[in-house]
Write an enzyme that holds these catalytic residues in place. Sequence first.
Site, mmCIF file in Angstrom:
data_model
loop_
_atom_site.group_PDB
_atom_site.id
_atom_site.type_symbol
_atom_site.label_atom_id
_atom_site.label_comp_id
_atom_site.label_asym_id
_atom_site.label_seq_id
_atom_site.Cartn_x
_atom_site.Cartn_y
_atom_site.Cartn_z
ATOM 1 N N ARG A 183 8.365 0.299 -3.261
ATOM 2 C CA ARG A 183 8.883 -1.196 -3.584
ATOM 3 C C ARG A 183 9.850 -1.442 -4.688
ATOM 4 O O ARG A 183 10.830 -2.116 -4.671
ATOM 5 C CB ARG A 183 7.784 -2.259 -3.706
ATOM 6 C CG ARG A 183 6.896 -2.217 -2.387
ATOM 7 C CD ARG A 183 5.800 -3.271 -2.533
ATOM 8 N NE ARG A 183 6.352 -4.621 -2.630
ATOM 9 C CZ ARG A 183 5.677 -5.670 -3.071
ATOM 10 N NH1 ARG A 183 4.747 -5.436 -3.872
ATOM 11 N NH2 ARG A 183 6.232 -6.963 -3.322
ATOM 12 N N CYS A 240 5.408 -7.891 -11.875
ATOM 13 C CA CYS A 240 5.184 -7.439 -10.515
ATOM 14 C C CYS A 240 5.883 -8.008 -9.474
ATOM 15 O O CYS A 240 6.950 -8.599 -9.252
ATOM 16 C CB CYS A 240 3.742 -7.287 -10.463
ATOM 17 S SG CYS A 240 2.783 -8.893 -10.628
#
Length: 284
Positions: A183, A240
């Site tokens: 990701r 995050c």
Amino acid sequence: MFKTLITALDVAAHIDDPNWIVVDCRHDLMNLSAGREGYAIGHLPNAVFGDMETELSGSKYGTDGAFRGRHPLPDKEALAALLRSWGVNDDSQVVAYDAHGGMYAARLWWMLRWLGHEAVAVLDGGMAAWQSLGKPLTTDVPARAPGRFTIRAPFVPTVTVAEVMENLDKGERIVIDARAQDRFRGENETIDPVGGHIPGARNRFFKDNLQADGRFKSPEELRQDFSKVIEDPAKAIMQCGSGVTACHNLLALEVAGMSGAALYPGSWSEWVGDAARPVAKGSD
């Protein structure tokens, strides 16, 4: 007082203590009702449930209409009221647990420190550690008398999206991204509308804080790991996808004795809410 991690044995020794508040933080980003359903099936005795979507996060949009991310911080007064409803007092020991290596419990740990409450710890190893001792689960929902909880000066700093944007030019602080490597590189993104990372960010996958059994690595191991990406924690910004697993890295830093890093609460989900903000792809 337990301020970072706590063992299942220590929790078991205090599970009936009325001033110990145990909070079930289980959640699933792909199934938003999974945590509450799991709690209904079975949870630690006397544990209350904290819902990541409806209680431990605030409004996704600010008063200006700007998107704040998938799990923005709640209003402090609203969070304090929730804690009081759970029976939390100023001198309560709070224990957060989940079934995901602390992935969600660390968020509540950080949030209490954000409100100035120091006596909060994450159950190391989560539900698996509890059950490995042969300890029971229950379906009973505890009735708690309202607590007396006071908001105090925070133990933890935060930064805004504007400050992260400003840092792109200044480069005075290092941004650490807790998401999985793919990701971070902009591959296999299934949660947020845009893949990639904040330019200049470095990757430290939060699961690398754990041993194979789901417990945290030793302070020495964590210090050695983080020293490879962070020189000065006070100049580090942790982010995050939505400000949740970044708290896992912040907990690991605290265990390692490397305090002072800031949380960017909106994280990647807020960052990509404005197409004018730059996006980087590939490795750091």
